[in-house]
Design a protein around this motif. Structure first.
Motif, PDB file in Angstrom:
ATOM      1  N   ALA A   1       0.828  -1.205   0.000  1.00 22.08           N
ATOM      2  CA  ALA A   1       0.000   0.000   0.000  1.00 22.08           C
ATOM      3  C   ALA A   1       0.862   1.255   0.000  1.00 22.08           C
ATOM      4  CB  ALA A   1      -0.920  -0.004   1.231  1.00 22.08           C
ATOM      5  N   LEU A   2       1.977   1.227   0.727  1.00 21.47           N
ATOM      6  CA  LEU A   2       2.900   2.370   0.753  1.00 21.47           C
ATOM      7  C   LEU A   2       3.458   2.651  -0.637  1.00 21.47           C
ATOM      8  CD1 LEU A   2       4.576   4.460   2.367  1.00 21.47           C
ATOM      9  CD2 LEU A   2       6.294   2.668   2.684  1.00 21.47           C
ATOM     10  N   MET A   3       3.893   1.607  -1.332  1.00 21.86           N
ATOM     11  CA  MET A   3       4.448   1.788  -2.678  1.00 21.86           C
ATOM     12  C   MET A   3       3.397   2.298  -3.660  1.00 21.86           C
ATOM     13  SD  MET A   3       7.107  -1.400  -3.190  1.00 21.86           S
ATOM     14  CE  MET A   3       5.937  -2.693  -2.758  1.00 21.86           C
ATOM     15  N   MET A   4       2.177   1.811  -3.528  1.00 24.24           N
ATOM     16  CA  MET A   4       1.109   2.238  -4.428  1.00 24.24           C
ATOM     17  C   MET A   4       0.662   3.669  -4.124  1.00 24.24           C
ATOM     18  SD  MET A   4      -1.060  -1.327  -4.288  1.00 24.24           S
ATOM     19  CE  MET A   4      -2.373  -0.852  -5.386  1.00 24.24           C
ATOM     20  N   PHE A   5       0.723   4.044  -2.844  1.00 26.50           N
ATOM     21  CA  PHE A   5       0.228   5.358  -2.445  1.00 26.50           C
ATOM     22  C   PHE A   5       1.265   6.468  -2.619  1.00 26.50           C
ATOM     23  CE2 PHE A   5      -0.925   8.380   1.107  1.00 26.50           C
ATOM     24  CZ  PHE A   5      -2.048   8.908   0.475  1.00 26.50           C
ATOM     25  N   LEU A   6       2.543   6.124  -2.645  1.00 22.77           N
ATOM     26  CA  LEU A   6       3.611   7.127  -2.714  1.00 22.77           C
ATOM     27  C   LEU A   6       3.436   8.107  -3.875  1.00 22.77           C
ATOM     28  CD1 LEU A   6       6.247   8.226  -1.551  1.00 22.77           C
ATOM     29  CD2 LEU A   6       7.490   6.526  -2.924  1.00 22.77           C
ATOM     30  N   PRO A   7       3.211   7.665  -5.114  1.00 20.27           N
ATOM     31  CA  PRO A   7       3.026   8.636  -6.213  1.00 20.27           C
ATOM     32  C   PRO A   7       1.827   9.563  -5.988  1.00 20.27           C
ATOM     33  CG  PRO A   7       3.355   6.412  -7.071  1.00 20.27           C
ATOM     34  CD  PRO A   7       3.134   6.276  -5.599  1.00 20.27           C
ATOM     35  N   VAL A   8       0.745   9.031  -5.405  1.00 21.14           N
ATOM     36  CA  VAL A   8      -0.442   9.845  -5.136  1.00 21.14           C
ATOM     37  C   VAL A   8      -0.107  10.932  -4.123  1.00 21.14           C
ATOM     38  CG1 VAL A   8      -2.837   9.799  -4.315  1.00 21.14           C
ATOM     39  CG2 VAL A   8      -1.925   7.859  -5.614  1.00 21.14           C
ATOM     40  N   TRP A   9       0.602  10.546  -3.058  1.00 21.16           N
ATOM     41  CA  TRP A   9       0.984  11.518  -2.026  1.00 21.16           C
ATOM     42  C   TRP A   9       1.926  12.580  -2.578  1.00 21.16           C
ATOM     43  CZ3 TRP A   9       5.924  12.191   0.394  1.00 21.16           C
ATOM     44  CH2 TRP A   9       5.907  13.113   1.442  1.00 21.16           C
ATOM     45  N   LEU A  10       2.915  12.178  -3.395  1.00 25.05           N
ATOM     46  CA  LEU A  10       3.838  13.142  -3.983  1.00 25.05           C
ATOM     47  C   LEU A  10       3.099  14.165  -4.842  1.00 25.05           C
ATOM     48  CD1 LEU A  10       6.797  10.798  -5.040  1.00 25.05           C
ATOM     49  CD2 LEU A  10       6.812  12.505  -3.211  1.00 25.05           C
ATOM     50  N   TYR A  11       2.087  13.688  -5.550  1.00 25.18           N
ATOM     51  CA  TYR A  11       1.346  14.581  -6.455  1.00 25.18           C
ATOM     52  C   TYR A  11       0.464  15.555  -5.673  1.00 25.18           C
ATOM     53  CZ  TYR A  11      -1.844  16.139 -10.129  1.00 25.18           C
ATOM     54  OH  TYR A  11      -2.591  16.905 -10.989  1.00 25.18           O
ATOM     55  N   PHE A  12      -0.244  15.073  -4.661  1.00 23.05           N
ATOM     56  CA  PHE A  12      -1.230  15.903  -3.978  1.00 23.05           C
ATOM     57  C   PHE A  12      -0.665  16.725  -2.820  1.00 23.05           C
ATOM     58  CE2 PHE A  12      -4.194  12.990  -6.071  1.00 23.05           C
ATOM     59  CZ  PHE A  12      -5.175  13.869  -6.505  1.00 23.05           C
ATOM     60  N   ASP A  13       0.224  16.163  -2.012  1.00 25.52           N
ATOM     61  CA  ASP A  13       0.627  16.814  -0.761  1.00 25.52           C
ATOM     62  C   ASP A  13       2.082  17.269  -0.702  1.00 25.52           C
ATOM     63  OD1 ASP A  13      -1.857  16.725   0.314  1.00 25.52           O
ATOM     64  OD2 ASP A  13      -1.329  15.520   2.068  1.00 25.52           O
ATOM     65  N   PHE A  14       2.997  16.487  -1.260  1.00 23.68           N
ATOM     66  CA  PHE A  14       4.421  16.730  -1.020  1.00 23.68           C
ATOM     67  C   PHE A  14       4.852  18.130  -1.439  1.00 23.68           C
ATOM     68  CE2 PHE A  14       8.871  16.560  -2.472  1.00 23.68           C
ATOM     69  CZ  PHE A  14       9.478  16.278  -1.253  1.00 23.68           C
ATOM     70  N   TRP A  15       4.620  18.477  -2.712  1.00 29.50           N
ATOM     71  CA  TRP A  15       5.102  19.768  -3.197  1.00 29.50           C
ATOM     72  C   TRP A  15       4.376  20.919  -2.521  1.00 29.50           C
ATOM     73  CZ3 TRP A  15       9.548  19.172  -5.061  1.00 29.50           C
ATOM     74  CH2 TRP A  15       9.858  18.064  -5.842  1.00 29.50           C
ATOM     75  N   HIS A  16       3.105  20.724  -2.208  1.00 34.56           N
ATOM     76  CA  HIS A  16       2.361  21.765  -1.505  1.00 34.56           C
ATOM     77  C   HIS A  16       2.939  21.988  -0.106  1.00 34.56           C
ATOM     78  CE1 HIS A  16      -0.978  24.363  -0.537  1.00 34.56           C
ATOM     79  NE2 HIS A  16      -1.242  23.637   0.550  1.00 34.56           N
ATOM     80  N   LEU A  17       3.291  20.898   0.583  1.00 36.01           N
ATOM     81  CA  LEU A  17       3.893  21.026   1.913  1.00 36.01           C
ATOM     82  C   LEU A  17       5.240  21.730   1.842  1.00 36.01           C
ATOM     83  CD1 LEU A  17       3.058  17.531   3.464  1.00 36.01           C
ATOM     84  CD2 LEU A  17       2.190  19.743   4.215  1.00 36.01           C
ATOM     85  N   MET A  18       6.022  21.412   0.814  1.00 34.09           N
ATOM     86  CA  MET A  18       7.321  22.061   0.660  1.00 34.09           C
ATOM     87  C   MET A  18       7.154  23.565   0.424  1.00 34.09           C
ATOM     88  SD  MET A  18       9.714  19.814   1.090  1.00 34.09           S
ATOM     89  CE  MET A  18       8.627  19.258   2.406  1.00 34.09           C
ATOM     90  N   THR A  19       6.125  23.931  -0.319  1.00 36.86           N
ATOM     91  CA  THR A  19       5.882  25.351  -0.608  1.00 36.86           C
ATOM     92  C   THR A  19       5.396  26.094   0.623  1.00 36.86           C
ATOM     93  OG1 THR A  19       5.274  24.788  -2.878  1.00 36.86           O
ATOM     94  CG2 THR A  19       4.625  26.962  -2.089  1.00 36.86           C
ATOM     95  N   VAL A  20       4.468  25.460   1.357  1.00 33.44           N
ATOM     96  CA  VAL A  20       3.882  26.110   2.528  1.00 33.44           C
ATOM     97  C   VAL A  20       4.891  26.234   3.669  1.00 33.44           C
ATOM     98  CG1 VAL A  20       2.142  25.877   4.341  1.00 33.44           C
ATOM     99  CG2 VAL A  20       1.531  25.412   1.965  1.00 33.44           C
ATOM    100  N   SER A  21       5.602  25.159   3.952  1.00 32.37           N
ATOM    101  CA  SER A  21       6.525  25.163   5.091  1.00 32.37           C
ATOM    102  C   SER A  21       7.761  26.003   4.826  1.00 32.37           C
ATOM    103  CB  SER A  21       6.952  23.736   5.430  1.00 32.37           C
ATOM    104  OG  SER A  21       7.713  23.187   4.367  1.00 32.37           O
ATOM    105  N   ASN A  22       8.249  25.934   3.584  1.00 33.05           N
ATOM    106  CA  ASN A  22       9.467  26.679   3.217  1.00 33.05           C
ATOM    107  C   ASN A  22      10.621  26.381   4.175  1.00 33.05           C
ATOM    108  OD1 ASN A  22      10.861  28.369   1.457  1.00 33.05           O
ATOM    109  ND2 ASN A  22      10.403  30.219   2.657  1.00 33.05           N
ATOM    110  N   PHE A  23      10.558  25.150   4.777  1.00 27.75           N
ATOM    111  CA  PHE A  23      11.598  24.658   5.682  1.00 27.75           C
ATOM    112  C   PHE A  23      11.752  25.511   6.948  1.00 27.75           C
ATOM    113  CE2 PHE A  23      12.795  23.267   1.394  1.00 27.75           C
ATOM    114  CZ  PHE A  23      12.851  21.897   1.578  1.00 27.75           C
ATOM    115  N   ASN A  24      10.698  26.256   7.307  1.00 25.35           N
ATOM    116  CA  ASN A  24      10.742  27.041   8.545  1.00 25.35           C
ATOM    117  C   ASN A  24      10.171  26.195   9.679  1.00 25.35           C
ATOM    118  OD1 ASN A  24      11.775  29.396   7.366  1.00 25.35           O
ATOM    119  ND2 ASN A  24       9.734  30.077   6.709  1.00 25.35           N
ATOM    120  N   MET A  25      10.996  25.922  10.681  1.00 23.65           N
ATOM    121  CA  MET A  25      10.579  25.107  11.817  1.00 23.65           C
ATOM    122  C   MET A  25      10.347  25.995  13.031  1.00 23.65           C
ATOM    123  SD  MET A  25      10.453  22.065  10.602  1.00 23.65           S
ATOM    124  CE  MET A  25      10.333  21.077  12.089  1.00 23.65           C
ATOM    125  N   ASN A  26       9.207  25.803  13.689  1.00 22.14           N
ATOM    126  CA  ASN A  26       8.905  26.520  14.922  1.00 22.14           C
ATOM    127  C   ASN A  26       8.270  25.543  15.903  1.00 22.14           C
ATOM    128  OD1 ASN A  26       6.183  26.244  14.046  1.00 22.14           O
ATOM    129  ND2 ASN A  26       6.342  28.174  12.894  1.00 22.14           N
TER     130      ASN A  26
END
Length: 346
Positions: free
Chosen positions: A196-221
């Motif tokens: 399930a992880l292997m099948m879901f990985l492309p879906v997660w990369l498409y929907f969430d990964f890049w959006h999270l990278m844009t929103v977080s901008n690597f700022n940790m608080n």
């Protein structure tokens, strides 16, 4: 007798731990999704937890290795089960994100309805009148809870129904795989989690990964560290909940598992109302209670139907070549005369 008693105690203890862990997982999951509205990422962390923790832990625990499964069987049942696992998980998290935990699990009380319909479609199985009647309070209770839910959301409702449908199918076919292959139930969990992880990985990369990278901008608080802590905790609790669920499923019949799952749902609803304290109305509580009462009535009707089937008497069989027949009754064979007629009693 002693072994049977020990097994009952073991199942009871597993169920108690399962209820507590499941309640904790739902409360943590709801808290996490309120602060971090990314249900696909939450699903990704849970699948990753199953894939990463299961191998080393099961090896240390001495769980027997994988069995050989033919490729046709693998693609026919294992792959669809893994696909359903991540789809059901996503829908569950979308529902938890959109509506309260108590409402999500009230809607999931419709599982008996899906079980009856799917058993009729897939297995051609008919139910007795008491089973059909027990579905009425379930449907009515969910309808009342939906109409009176303060935080009602159509997406949350549809997601909970979709997750319930998937979980019903998974319960049916997971038992089949365990029976057909002889695979250890925890190894099956590991196989499904990795696939399930292997099948879901492309879906997660498409929907969430890049959006999270844009929103977080690597700022940790401090808020980010809190979310990471909740993700880690949710992953651990989800992994433990899966282990407990698969363990109980492997030790009991499908009906007993349904009863245990229904009891867990009551426990989760009560715990979420007590811990999270989401606002509810009297009518809303009545709807939840009616749906959960319907689940109990359904399980009782199924139990009675099974007992009735077990008590059904199979009458002796009689077969005759000519005027003499060989008659079987209570394990004794005798020769008798039946007026030249062939007869078969069932």
């Amino acid at each position: 007798m002693v072994l049977a008693s020990k097994e009952v105690v073991t199942v009871a203890l597993l169920c108690c731990v399962w209820y507590v862990v499941s309640s904790g997982s739902n409360v943590v999951g709801k808290t996490l999704l309120n602060q971090f509205p990314y249900p696909m990422t939450v699903t990704m962390v849970q699948l990753l937890s199953i894939a990463v923790y299961s191998g080393p832990f099961f090896n240390l625990w001495g769980v027997r290795r994988f069995v050989d499964i033919s490729w046709p069987y693998y693609f026919k049942l294992i792959v669809p089960l893994a696909l359903g696992k991540f789809i059901g998980s996503v829908f569950t998290h979308v529902s938890l994100w959109k509506v309260p935990v108590s409402y999500t699990h009230t809607v999931k009380a419709t599982m008996p309805l899906f079980s009856v319909v799917l058993s009729r479609i897939i297995l051609g199985e008919k139910q007795c009148l008491k089973v059909y009647l027990s579905l009425v309070p379930i449907i009515a209770g969910v309808a009342i809870a939906s109409f009176t839910e303060i935080s009602f959301d159509a997406i949350g409702l549809m997601s909970a129904l979709a997750a319930t449908l998937q979980h019903t199918l998974q319960n049916i076919f997971s038992k089949k795989v365990l029976h057909d292959t002889g695979i250890h139930h925890l190894r099956l969990l590991h196989v499904l989690g990795r696939l399930a992880l292997m099948m879901f990985l492309p879906v997660w990369l498409y929907f969430d990964f890049w959006h999270l990278m844009t929103v977080s901008n690597f700022n940790m608080n401090n808020e980010s560290y809190k979310v990471i802590g909740l993700l880690f905790t949710d992953g651990i609790l989800s992994w433990l909940q899966n282990i407990l669920a698969f363990s109980v499923m492997s030790m009991v019949t499908s009906l007993t598992y349904a009863v245990a799952s229904s009891s867990k749902r009551i426990f989760v609803v009560a715990a979420s109302l007590f811990v999270i304290g989401n606002p509810v109305t009297i009518n809303n509580v009545c709807g939840m209670a009616m749906a959960l009462f319907g689940v109990i009535a359904y399980n009782k009707a199924k139990y009675d139907a099974r007992r009735s089937d077990q008590k059904r008497v199979i009458l002796p069989m009689t077969y005759q070549h000519t005027n003499n027949s060989t008659f079987w009754q209570n394990g004794n064979i005798s020769s008798t005369h039946i007026n030249g007629n062939k007869s078969l009693f069932i």
